[in-house]
Write an enzyme that holds these catalytic residues in place. Structure first.
Site, PDB file in Angstrom:
ATOM      1  N   SER A  64       0.833  -1.209   0.000  1.00 57.09           N
ATOM      2  CA  SER A  64       0.000   0.000   0.000  1.00 57.09           C
ATOM      3  C   SER A  64       0.864   1.254   0.000  1.00 57.09           C
ATOM      4  CB  SER A  64      -0.946   0.007   1.204  1.00 57.09           C
ATOM      5  OG  SER A  64      -0.221  -0.146   2.418  1.00 57.09           O
ATOM      6  N   ASN A 115      -2.122  -2.569  13.123  1.00 56.80           N
ATOM      7  CA  ASN A 115      -3.574  -2.406  13.100  1.00 56.80           C
ATOM      8  C   ASN A 115      -4.029  -1.179  13.881  1.00 56.80           C
ATOM      9  OD1 ASN A 115      -3.281  -4.758  11.744  1.00 56.80           O
ATOM     10  ND2 ASN A 115      -4.292  -6.070  13.261  1.00 56.80           N
ATOM     11  N   THR A 154     -39.744  25.208 -11.253  1.00 62.53           N
ATOM     12  CA  THR A 154     -40.021  23.858 -10.753  1.00 62.53           C
ATOM     13  C   THR A 154     -40.212  23.010 -12.002  1.00 62.53           C
ATOM     14  OG1 THR A 154     -42.430  24.070 -10.689  1.00 62.53           O
ATOM     15  CG2 THR A 154     -41.238  24.778  -8.708  1.00 62.53           C
ATOM     16  N   HIS A 155     -39.779  21.771 -11.960  1.00 59.60           N
ATOM     17  CA  HIS A 155     -39.819  20.891 -13.138  1.00 59.60           C
ATOM     18  C   HIS A 155     -39.090  21.519 -14.323  1.00 59.60           C
ATOM     19  CE1 HIS A 155     -43.133  18.919 -10.902  1.00 59.60           C
ATOM     20  NE2 HIS A 155     -43.524  20.164 -10.675  1.00 59.60           N
ATOM     21  N   SER A 215     -12.238  25.173 -27.290  1.00 60.14           N
ATOM     22  CA  SER A 215     -12.316  23.928 -28.050  1.00 60.14           C
ATOM     23  C   SER A 215     -11.085  23.824 -28.930  1.00 60.14           C
ATOM     24  CB  SER A 215     -13.580  23.946 -28.915  1.00 60.14           C
ATOM     25  OG  SER A 215     -13.435  23.078 -30.017  1.00 60.14           O
ATOM     26  N   LYS A 245     -15.750  28.552 -29.480  1.00 55.23           N
ATOM     27  CA  LYS A 245     -16.318  27.946 -28.262  1.00 55.23           C
ATOM     28  C   LYS A 245     -15.716  28.497 -26.976  1.00 55.23           C
ATOM     29  CE  LYS A 245     -18.903  25.089 -27.841  1.00 55.23           C
ATOM     30  NZ  LYS A 245     -18.693  23.637 -27.899  1.00 55.23           N
ATOM     31  N   ASN A 297     -16.314  27.117 -23.125  1.00 49.90           N
ATOM     32  CA  ASN A 297     -17.039  26.045 -22.426  1.00 49.90           C
ATOM     33  C   ASN A 297     -16.946  26.161 -20.905  1.00 49.90           C
ATOM     34  OD1 ASN A 297     -17.666  24.899 -24.925  1.00 49.90           O
ATOM     35  ND2 ASN A 297     -15.798  23.650 -24.926  1.00 49.90           N
ATOM     36  N   TYR A 307      -9.356  -6.756  12.638  1.00 49.97           N
ATOM     37  CA  TYR A 307      -8.710  -6.236  11.437  1.00 49.97           C
ATOM     38  C   TYR A 307      -8.610  -7.316  10.365  1.00 49.97           C
ATOM     39  CZ  TYR A 307      -5.357  -4.322   8.157  1.00 49.97           C
ATOM     40  OH  TYR A 307      -4.767  -3.883   6.994  1.00 49.97           O
ATOM     41  N   GLN A 354      -7.375  -2.211   4.147  1.00 50.90           N
ATOM     42  CA  GLN A 354      -6.408  -1.377   3.448  1.00 50.90           C
ATOM     43  C   GLN A 354      -7.074  -0.645   2.269  1.00 50.90           C
ATOM     44  OE1 GLN A 354      -2.256  -2.826   2.968  1.00 50.90           O
ATOM     45  NE2 GLN A 354      -2.718  -2.904   0.788  1.00 50.90           N
ATOM     46  N   LYS A 404      -8.205   3.461   1.943  1.00 50.93           N
ATOM     47  CA  LYS A 404      -7.427   4.677   1.738  1.00 50.93           C
ATOM     48  C   LYS A 404      -7.607   5.331   0.378  1.00 50.93           C
ATOM     49  CE  LYS A 404      -4.290   2.923   4.994  1.00 50.93           C
ATOM     50  NZ  LYS A 404      -5.155   1.702   4.960  1.00 50.93           N
TER      51      LYS A 404
HETATM   52  N1  ARG Z   1      -1.088  -1.255   5.087  1.00 56.20           N
HETATM   53  C1  ARG Z   1      -2.004  -1.800   6.028  1.00 56.20           C
HETATM   54  C2  ARG Z   1      -3.362  -1.075   5.928  1.00 56.20           C
HETATM   55  O1  ARG Z   1      -3.378  -0.060   5.309  1.00 56.20           O
HETATM   56  C3  ARG Z   1      -1.503  -1.613   7.403  1.00 56.20           C
HETATM   57  C4  ARG Z   1      -1.997  -2.625   8.364  1.00 56.20           C
HETATM   58  C5  ARG Z   1      -1.458  -3.964   8.044  1.00 56.20           C
HETATM   59  N2  ARG Z   1      -1.741  -4.872   9.121  1.00 56.20           N
HETATM   60  C6  ARG Z   1      -1.485  -6.164   9.053  1.00 56.20           C
HETATM   61  N3  ARG Z   1      -1.778  -6.875  10.087  1.00 56.20           N
HETATM   62  N4  ARG Z   1      -1.012  -6.672   7.963  1.00 56.20           N
HETATM   63  O2  ARG Z   1      -4.355  -1.533   6.416  1.00 56.20           O
END
Ligand code: ARG
Length: 474
Positions: A25, A112, A161-162, A283, A289, A291, A323, A328, A331
């Protein structure tokens, strides 16, 4: 061993490249470096506070963590192939810098609780930033509302409206409608921030630790309002990410509606607004144009903001306690939504604050006599006629006016029940001044709303200012 992951102890073989490529990650969670370091410093202080490590060791690790922060700031931090995520990368480097003391950094901690801590810290800062950007757009609406006036000489346009012309409304009232919606967005963000203001640090992998960690101490160190109550919940809870994504998706939906409105307003057919050159696009083929791409993308990007929310909810629905690596996946949608909403808010604020309005086009569209039909019916009601009867009476005149191409005002003048006085209601600019309902569109309630909106904005600015000063990490 820099070429092995930190967890290599029980493994005989090195991780396959395909495993690392699929499970890493680092490529997207590098954004969390500052929050990871802040969390680690608090953790180390907590270890010293609990006398699990010595003050000297704590100083050494904290100084290594500060060095790492400097390396990130200077763009000089060097990753190695075995860095799985930002957390392992930083721990590896700290151990390199601080030796044996560094190897104690992860005592009583798991990735975690570490990642949950970093992500909450990130959200507090970044959502505060979004709240401020949203407020800035509200301010633009408030300013433009004041510019075009809440009074009896205020600029007006047809209210729809509408998507059919309905009644004239003040342009200020129209702008303020968007500001009120976005004030709710800001309010929602502040509530999300307050709810997520909980430290998960100390929950460990899932159950806490047998070491004498003080979760309250580290919570206070990190500026969280409180610590977790349940370690299983602390490491598996991503409600705050889902809430943030909902808040952002709803802002996206509001911006999308706004975008659609501006796409329409800037068409030749409407010609209500003209964009500043700096906030419009050309454009590649059609030289004439101009835009409204900001407005279109505000509309278009709402799709992915909604997708980011539904995607995460689908991930979360299958999670057994506690967990799981699936988490992951929280994110990328979060980072993407925060980034896109911030960009959209800035671009729209610029577009709207610099746009020019064809106020005469707006007003003549609203001056169409048919938009006064409701005023005629209400006039009859004031004379004692039941509303349904008044509605039918005026409806019949409208129908005749259209059918015979006779101005409605002439039919009204000739009408026994209406007459000259009622016909006055159809004159340009008359109807918009007549509405007196609190919160309605007219100069009388407008005077109150102008004060209410400015006051609500002041209150919200003060509220958002109580959160940590945002400093974007992106
Ligand atoms: N990169 C992981 C995440 O974003 C971190 C936690 C990983 N934990 C584990 N027990 N492998 O969730």
């Amino acid at each position: 061993m820099a070429d092995q992951p930190l967890w290599h102890g029980r493994f005989e073989a090195s991780p396959a490249e395909a495993l690392m490529m699929f499970t890493e990650s680092l490529s997207f969670d590098q954004k969390l470096w500052r929050d990871d370091i802040i969390g680690s410093i608090a953790h180390v202080k907590g270890l010293a506070h609990a006398q699990i490590i010595s003050e000297a060791e704590s100083d050494k690790v904290i100084s290594a963590l500060n060095t790492v922060a400097q390396e990130f700031n200077d763009g000089k931090f060097v990753f190695v192939a075995s860095d799985e995520d930002i957390h392992t990368a930083i721990e590896r480097r700290v151990t390199q810098l601080a030796g044996d003391a560094g190897a104690k950094l992860h005592t009583g901690r798991s990735r975690n609780d570490q990642v949950a801590t970093a992500l909450r810290l990130w959200c507090k800062r970044e959502l505060t930033n979004i709240a401020q950007l949203t407020l800035a757009l509200c301010d633009v609406f408030n300013k433009r509302a004041q510019e075009f006036g809440w009074g009896s000489d205020g600029v007006y346009l047809p209210g729809y409206t509408h998507m059919q012309r309905a009644q004239p409304v003040l342009l200020a009232h129209h702008f303020a409608a968007h500001a009120w919606a976005m004030l709710r967005d800001v309010d929602r963000l502040t509530q999300t921030i307050e709810r997520l203001d909980v430290s998960p640090l100390g929950a460990g992998a899932l159950a806490g630790s047998s070491l004498p960690l003080d979760a309250d101490f580290v919570a206070t160190e990190l500026g969280f309002a409180r610590r977790f109550n349940n370690s299983l919940d602390a490491v598996s809870d991503r409600d705050f990410v889902a809430e943030a994504l909902f808040d952002l998706a709803l802002i996206g939906v509001h911006l999308s509606r706004l975008g659609e409105e501006w796409v329409l307003w800037t068409t030749q057919e409407f010609s209500f607004a003209v964009l500043d050159d700096a906030y419009s696009t050309g454009s590649s083929m059609l030289p004439q144009k101009k835009n409204a791409d900001i407005a279109e993308l505000a509309r278009g990007k709402s799709g992915r903001l909604i997708g980011n929310l539904t995607g995460l909810l689908a991930t979360l629905k299958g999670m057994p306690l506690a967990y799981n690596r699936d988490l992951q996946e929280d994110k990328e949608p979060l980072f993407d939504s925060v980034n896109q909403v911030a960009l959209a808010l800035r671009a729209l604020a610029g577009m709207i604050s610099t746009a020019k309005f064809n106020t005469s086009t707006m007003q003549s569209a609203a001056d169409s006599e048919l938009l006064g039909a409701t005023d005629l019916a209400e006039w009859l009601v004031a004379q004692g006629m039941p509303f349904r009867e008044a509605h039918a009476h005026v409806g019949a005149l409208v129908s005749k006016s259209i059918r015979d191409s006779v101005p409605l005002s002439q039919l009204v003048t000739d009408d026994k029940k209406l007459g000259d006085k009622a016909a006055e209601l159809l004159k340009p600019g008359v109807g918009v001044k007549r509405r007196t309902t609190k919160g309605g569109s007219g100069p009388v309630p407008g005077a109150t709303q102008a004060i209410e909106l400015s006051a609500a904005l002041t209150v919200m600015h003060a509220r958002v200012a109580t959160f940590n000063a945002p400093q974007t990490n992106s």
